[in-house]
Write a protein that holds these residues in place. Structure first.
Motif, PDB file in Angstrom:
ATOM      1  N   ASP A 245      -0.600 -20.495 -65.561  1.00 55.71           N
ATOM      2  CA  ASP A 245      -1.057 -20.091 -64.789  1.00 55.71           C
ATOM      3  C   ASP A 245      -0.254 -20.169 -63.077  1.00 55.71           C
ATOM      4  N   ALA A 246       1.163 -20.896 -63.029  1.00 59.17           N
ATOM      5  CA  ALA A 246       2.178 -20.504 -61.554  1.00 59.17           C
ATOM      6  C   ALA A 246       2.240 -19.065 -61.271  1.00 59.17           C
ATOM      7  N   VAL A 247       3.656 -18.691 -62.283  1.00 51.89           N
ATOM      8  CA  VAL A 247       3.782 -17.361 -62.364  1.00 51.89           C
ATOM      9  C   VAL A 247       2.823 -16.520 -62.058  1.00 51.89           C
ATOM     10  N   PRO A 248       1.624 -16.104 -62.703  1.00 57.53           N
ATOM     11  CA  PRO A 248       0.888 -15.443 -62.239  1.00 57.53           C
ATOM     12  C   PRO A 248      -0.154 -15.585 -60.899  1.00 57.53           C
ATOM     13  N   ALA A 249       0.541 -16.740 -60.502  1.00 61.35           N
ATOM     14  CA  ALA A 249      -0.369 -16.266 -59.074  1.00 61.35           C
ATOM     15  C   ALA A 249       0.182 -16.251 -58.268  1.00 61.35           C
ATOM     16  N   LEU A 250       1.966 -16.722 -58.248  1.00 57.47           N
ATOM     17  CA  LEU A 250       2.381 -16.737 -56.746  1.00 57.47           C
ATOM     18  C   LEU A 250       2.932 -14.749 -56.961  1.00 57.47           C
ATOM     19  N   ARG A 251       2.935 -14.199 -58.318  1.00 58.22           N
ATOM     20  CA  ARG A 251       3.472 -13.024 -58.190  1.00 58.22           C
ATOM     21  C   ARG A 251       1.891 -12.401 -57.523  1.00 58.22           C
TER      22      ARG A 251
ATOM     23  N   GLY B 154      11.434 -20.171 -64.042  1.00 53.85           N
ATOM     24  CA  GLY B 154      10.702 -19.313 -63.637  1.00 53.85           C
ATOM     25  C   GLY B 154      10.130 -18.628 -62.577  1.00 53.85           C
ATOM     26  N   LEU B 155       9.787 -19.537 -61.112  1.00 56.62           N
ATOM     27  CA  LEU B 155       9.262 -18.929 -60.086  1.00 56.62           C
ATOM     28  C   LEU B 155      10.012 -19.010 -59.477  1.00 56.62           C
ATOM     29  N   ALA B 156      11.295 -19.141 -58.468  1.00 56.72           N
ATOM     30  CA  ALA B 156      11.962 -19.225 -57.714  1.00 56.72           C
ATOM     31  C   ALA B 156      12.131 -18.070 -56.734  1.00 56.72           C
ATOM     32  N   GLY B 157      11.818 -16.581 -57.771  1.00 52.96           N
ATOM     33  CA  GLY B 157      12.186 -15.124 -57.240  1.00 52.96           C
ATOM     34  C   GLY B 157      10.282 -14.707 -56.439  1.00 52.96           C
ATOM     35  N   TYR B 158       8.864 -16.119 -56.742  1.00 56.58           N
ATOM     36  CA  TYR B 158       7.743 -15.281 -56.057  1.00 56.58           C
ATOM     37  C   TYR B 158       8.439 -16.129 -54.520  1.00 56.58           C
ATOM     38  N   VAL B 159       9.013 -17.175 -53.988  1.00 57.33           N
ATOM     39  CA  VAL B 159       8.598 -18.318 -53.269  1.00 57.33           C
ATOM     40  C   VAL B 159       9.551 -17.538 -52.230  1.00 57.33           C
TER      41      VAL B 159
ATOM     42  N   GLY C 247     -11.446 -23.338 -57.703  1.00 52.30           N
ATOM     43  CA  GLY C 247     -11.520 -22.501 -59.187  1.00 52.30           C
ATOM     44  C   GLY C 247     -10.439 -23.622 -60.000  1.00 52.30           C
ATOM     45  N   ASP C 248     -10.643 -23.146 -61.736  1.00 56.12           N
ATOM     46  CA  ASP C 248     -10.368 -22.850 -62.333  1.00 56.12           C
ATOM     47  C   ASP C 248      -8.704 -23.518 -62.615  1.00 56.12           C
ATOM     48  N   ASP C 249      -8.022 -22.668 -62.171  1.00 56.80           N
ATOM     49  CA  ASP C 249      -6.636 -22.361 -62.677  1.00 56.80           C
ATOM     50  C   ASP C 249      -6.147 -21.220 -61.314  1.00 56.80           C
ATOM     51  N   LEU C 250      -4.642 -22.052 -61.122  1.00 59.66           N
ATOM     52  CA  LEU C 250      -3.540 -21.659 -60.090  1.00 59.66           C
ATOM     53  C   LEU C 250      -4.676 -19.541 -59.528  1.00 59.66           C
ATOM     54  N   VAL C 251      -4.898 -19.027 -60.587  1.00 56.16           N
ATOM     55  CA  VAL C 251      -5.188 -17.381 -60.556  1.00 56.16           C
ATOM     56  C   VAL C 251      -6.452 -17.461 -60.083  1.00 56.16           C
ATOM     57  N   GLU C 252      -7.540 -18.168 -60.112  1.00 51.74           N
ATOM     58  CA  GLU C 252      -8.829 -18.300 -59.757  1.00 51.74           C
ATOM     59  C   GLU C 252      -8.629 -19.044 -57.922  1.00 51.74           C
TER      60      GLU C 252
END
Length: 227
Positions: free
Chosen positions: A101-107, A135-140, A214-219
């Motif tokens: 859930d990390a990439v979709p939340a940061l995106r 794969g997270l650096a591009g969103y930070v 929420g139950d996940d980072l996107v939520e």
């Protein structure tokens, strides 16, 4: 839908905790097995590491990540590991994967025009390295560490420093974490907080409630964007 506790002003920036929130530490358990330790030692080791770092902070000292983690691992394994074995386990922190859930939340935050930061206890260069590997650096936009702030979470100064780096008022920055104590620290400092239930299930009654849960980072992110 996430449970929103109150309705503050719009969130201008979000700072994510890294270890256990964005990045999954479970693969370090295999490294413990490599050196003859049980996989189940990961939890007690990481808890001892956090406790020791907080203890040093409360005593007025700064807890350097690698040295504190090495000592915690040495103590937790009852001095059974060589320096090479200790290094093998600790090198795993630079190679752990992101949660799904990390990439979709940061995106989602990036697309919404909200500033994104990471607020962590690790070394700045190492943190950027494993964010890139996951794969997270591009969103930070910014990496903020305890080393940069000179104090560990949940001391108020680290949240204030994060808001300064992210270029927003503290009251319009949200911390996102799977640790209720971290969200409590952010709230006590004057920031907003979003708590993800993935690790703890329930936040407990002794901590201030997060503004969003929420139950996940996107939520959690969707809840913060709706404030």
């Amino acid at each position: 839908m996430p449970d929103r506790v109150r309705m503050p002003d719009r969130v201008d920036a979000v700072a994510f905790d890294v270890l256990e929130t964005l990045l999954d530490l479970d693969p370090i358990a295999a490294r413990l097995e490599d050196v003859g330790q049980p996989a189940e030692a990961l939890g007690p080791f990481f808890m001892r590491f956090q406790r020791d770092a907080m203890a040093l902070t409360l005593a007025g000292d700064f807890a350097e990540f690698t040295a504190t983690a090495r000592q915690a691992l040495r103590t937790e394994t009852r001095q059974a590991l060589s320096e090479e074995q200790l290094a093998h386990v600790l090198e795993g922190f630079a190679r752990v994967p992101a949660f799904p859930d990390a990439v979709p939340a940061l995106r989602r935050l990036s697309e919404a025009g909200v500033g994104v930061g990471c607020l962590t206890v690790g070394d700045p260069d190492n943190t950027r390295s494993f964010l890139a590997g996951a794969g997270l650096a591009g969103y930070v936009d910014h990496v903020v560490t305890a080393e940069m702030a000179g104090v560990w979470k949940p001391a108020p100064g680290i949240y204030r420093h994060a808001a300064q780096v992210l270029g927003c008022d503290l009251g319009r920055m949200a911390l996102v974490a799977v640790h209720a104590w971290d969200c409590h620290g952010a709230k006590r400092a004057g920031a907003l907080a979003g708590w993800c239930s993935r690790l703890e299930g329930e936040p407990g009654d002794v901590f201030l409630p997060a503004d969003v849960r929420g139950d996940d980072l996107v939520e959690v992110v969707e809840g913060l964007l709706a404030l």
